[in-house]
Write an enzyme that holds these catalytic residues in place. Structure first.
Site, PDB file in Angstrom:
ATOM      1  CD  GLU A 440      -1.896   1.424   3.037  1.00 13.04           C
ATOM      2  OE1 GLU A 440      -1.509   0.565   3.842  1.00 13.04           O
ATOM      3  OE2 GLU A 440      -2.498   2.448   3.372  1.00 13.04           O
ATOM      4  CG  ASP A 513       0.874   1.652   7.073  1.00 12.64           C
ATOM      5  OD1 ASP A 513       1.892   0.991   7.362  1.00 12.64           O
ATOM      6  OD2 ASP A 513       0.892   2.765   6.504  1.00 12.64           O
ATOM      7  CG  ASP A 515      -3.414   3.107   8.673  1.00 11.81           C
ATOM      8  OD1 ASP A 515      -3.772   2.247   7.836  1.00 11.81           O
ATOM      9  OD2 ASP A 515      -2.715   4.089   8.382  1.00 11.81           O
ATOM     10  CG  ASP A 517      -6.404   5.138   4.735  1.00  9.51           C
ATOM     11  OD1 ASP A 517      -7.644   5.152   4.817  1.00  9.51           O
ATOM     12  OD2 ASP A 517      -5.698   6.153   4.656  1.00  9.51           O
TER      13      ASP A 517
END
Ligand code: 1YM
Length: 648
Positions: A440, A513, A515, A517
């Site tokens: 990503e 990640d 998180d 996203d």
């Protein structure tokens, strides 16, 4: 063999048969996998099903209407039914109580002395001795309307004689057991949802039987949860339940129910057509889920297709010259449960989840031919909706084919030489050794390109919002600018064109990640693989990279921690006064750090994505990706699967 120590406890009269017992059950302890499939989480849960199957047999025989399953502390399970109670009288052949025979002698199959006939999932009582052999201890209590009898076993051995511990007017059997942690080395922790989904399935397939599951564990996130499962509607209720799970609507007025019987065999089918673009057809033989289908499921699919085509032609819903509608088009949106019960079920295929008996296929064909046709005749409005939907599906399929051909020419799918611009490929062509990291974001991609082992590791950066595949029909997926590079890089094609022999990498690693996203992109990619390349998941090619969250350092010494607990442990281990760095994201790691923590096969941690519970995954994807916001929000609150690391 320390297990033999307990023999002394048994009275002399039992000695001869006890020796036999030990021989039998030792085999189970030596090769547990042969008896319960695996010693992993699946096998652990299988123990419960074996005991519950005996209660279900008793219910099917008409003597029991309530079964409770309690998950207790310390990995202990208690199953209780209100049937006749396992017989406690002396078994004439063995000279010991029948209940002792049931728990300590390994039976080849069928009721001992019986014909081997079975209609329910378990081989009558057969599983009880296997569960006993694989338990640290097991206690059985039988109520026969007069007395309460009890006996205890350890690792399959009798440790106390069957004795009366009280009086009662009730009847029934209670079995309490603790799976042996030296056998189940992966885990001895029961998962409420795994048990729930199997017990619910059993409650649907055996209409009217009441099964109550309760989590009685102190330290469980599902503590005090309880589900009371009883479905008078049987597989009709099952179909409605599946429809709800798909968040789709039915296109027809009510679930269609078809059933029939021939000799010892019965078949029942419940079905409807929904607004979904895929179909969900579950098949069962003797209440066992035949994941790979078989004669019953194939007969259903073929005959349903034939019947709808025949009706459409007979009633001039298709023009005389029109081709028949294809199976995929007629089955689009179908939700169905096919349940057959038969003597002597023959299972094929590696997973033993495919039914092979041909005569049951014939029975299913007859029922569907006859009764589905009659249904369509008697419900012309429903019939029209079904045919319109199939015609729409057929048109969409043709459009998709055109889009696919166009995108193949444009993007070079099927042309191995033309790889996506963004792909930093590896040098080796050895598809048994190579890995591709789908990364990503651009900056993380840059670090990964520098930090990787370029001989075996390829990097494909992706960024931005991906197409939400659940919502889109196949024609949108082809030609999508985010997914096309993935499809081209992997080399296999997708859906009906998928060919695993063309796979260019051994490991496909999603690297995103910890998180929101990252979680989003992970779920989207998994949805895509699940829908369009499920074989990649089935064959264990898909992985999730696990970058660490913290680095705990003191002087030259450091550890990477993947959880808060791990971080705290390292802090303690290093004696405090340490430097704790929180990794903000992949993009902030330099190439060396990325190599050390996430890429290096010697040091990294990765999660392999599997299809062990494809249905569960399907549900999760649907909830996370479907049209409705509320279930999605609730799911994210309730679960931690792809969102454990939500950064909020
Ligand atoms: C919690 C587990 O095992 N219930 C159970 C088992 C049996 C009977 C009733 C039973 C069956 C029969 C006659 C029969 C079993 N009996 C045997 C065997 N619950 C649980 N409830 N009387 C009672 O089939 O004829 C095996 S299982 F073989 F001993 F009859």
């Amino acid at each position: 063999m320390s297990d033999n120590n307990n023999v002394n406890v048994v009275t002399e009269a039992y000695d001869e048969s006890s020796i036999q017992v030990l021989e039998g059950l030792e085999a189970v302890r030596k090769r547990p996998g042969m008896y319960i499939g695996s010693t992993g989480e699946r096998g652990l849960h299988h123990l419960v099903y074996e005991i519950v199957d005996n209660s279900i047999d008793e219910a099917l025989a008409g003597y029991c209407d309530k079964i409770t399953v309690d998950i207790l502390d310390d990995g202990i399970i208690r199953v209780c039914d209100n049937g006749r109670g396992i017989p406690v009288g002396i078994n004439p052949q063995k000279g010991i109580p029948t209940v002792t025979v049931v728990f300590t002698i390994l039976h080849a199959g069928g009721k001992f002395g019986g014909s081997g006939y079975k209609v329910s999932g378990g081989l009558h009582g057969v599983g009880a001795s296997v569960v006993n052999a694989l338990s640290s201890w097991l206690e059985v209590e039988v109520k026969d309307g007069e007395h309460i009898y009890k006996q205890r076993y350890e690792k399959g051995n009798v440790v106390s004689e069957l004795s009366i511990i009280g009086d009662t007017k009730q009847t029934g059997t209670t079995v309490t057991f603790k799976p042996d942690p030296t056998i189940f080395t992966d885990t001895t922790t029961y998962d409420y949802d795994i048990l729930l989904s199997r017990l619910r399935e059993q409650a649907f397939l055996n209409a009217g039987i009441r099964i109550i599951l309760t989590d009685c564990r102190e330290n469980s996130h599902t503590k005090e949860r309880t589900d009371d499962l009883c479905f008078e509607g049987g597989i009709k209720s099952y179909v409605n339940y599946l429809l709800e799970g798909m968040k789709k609507e039915s296109l027809i007025s009510d679930v269609i129910y078809l059933s029939g019987q021939k000799g010892d065999s019965t078949a029942e089918i419940a079905l409807l057509w929904s607004t979904a673009y895929d179909s969900k057809i579950l098949s069962f033989a003797n209440t066992l889920h035949t994941i790979d289908g078989g004669t019953h499921e194939q007969a259903f699919r073929q005959t349903a297709t034939r019947v709808v085509n025949k009706y459409a032609h007979d009633f001039k819903k298709l023009k005389t010259n029109d081709d028949n509608l294809k199976g995929d088009d007629i089955l689009e949106g179908m939700v169905a449960v096919v349940s057959v019960k038969l003597a002597d079920a023959q299972f094929e295929s590696q997973t033993k989840a495919k039914l092979g008996n041909t005569s049951i296929g014939q029975l299913v064909r007859e029922i569907v031919n006859d009764k589905l046709y009659r249904f369509l005749e008697e419900h012309p409005n429903d019939a029209k909706i079904v045919i319109d939907k199939a015609v729409a599906a057929s048109n969409a399929r043709e459009a998709a084919q055109k889009a696919r051909d166009a995108s193949r020419n444009k993007s070079g799918i099927g042309n191995r030489a033309r790889m996506p611009e963004k792909l930093k490929d590896c040098i080796s062509n050895d598809a048994t050794k190579t890995e591709i990291f789908i990364v990503e974001g651009d900056s993380a991609g840059g670090s990964a390109v520098e930090g990787r082992n370029s001989t075996y590791q390829a990097i494909l950066p992706l960024w931005g919002k991906m197409l939400n595949v659940e919502k889109a029909r196949a024609d949108k997926v082809y030609g999508n600018d985010k997914l096309t590079p993935v499809i081209v890089a992997l080399g296999t094609g997708i859906a009906e064109n998928f060919d695993i022999s063309k796979l260019r990498y051994d490991k496909i690693v999603i690297m995103a990640d910890a998180d929101v996203d990252g979680s989003h992109i992970r779920t989207l990619l998994l949805t895509f693989f699940f829908r369009y390349m499920p074989e990649l998941i089935e064959t264990g090619h898909i992985y999730l990279a696990q970058p660490p969250l913290y680095r705990v350092a003191k002087g030259k010494k450091y550890y990477d921690a993947f959880t808060d607990e791990e971080r705290d442990r390292y802090i303690e281990e290093l004696g405090g006064n340490v430097d704790v760095q929180r990794y903000k994201g992949l993009g902030e790691m330099n190439p060396e750090q990325l190599w050390e923590t996430t890429l290096d096969p010697e040091r990294r941690t990765m999660l392999q994505v599997n299809m062990q519970d494809a249905e569960l995954a399907d549900e999760i994807f649907t909830t996370l990706m479907g049209d409705e916001v509320e279930p999605r929000r609730k799911f994210i609150e309730d679960n931690a699967l792809f969102v454990t690391d939500l950064d909020i």
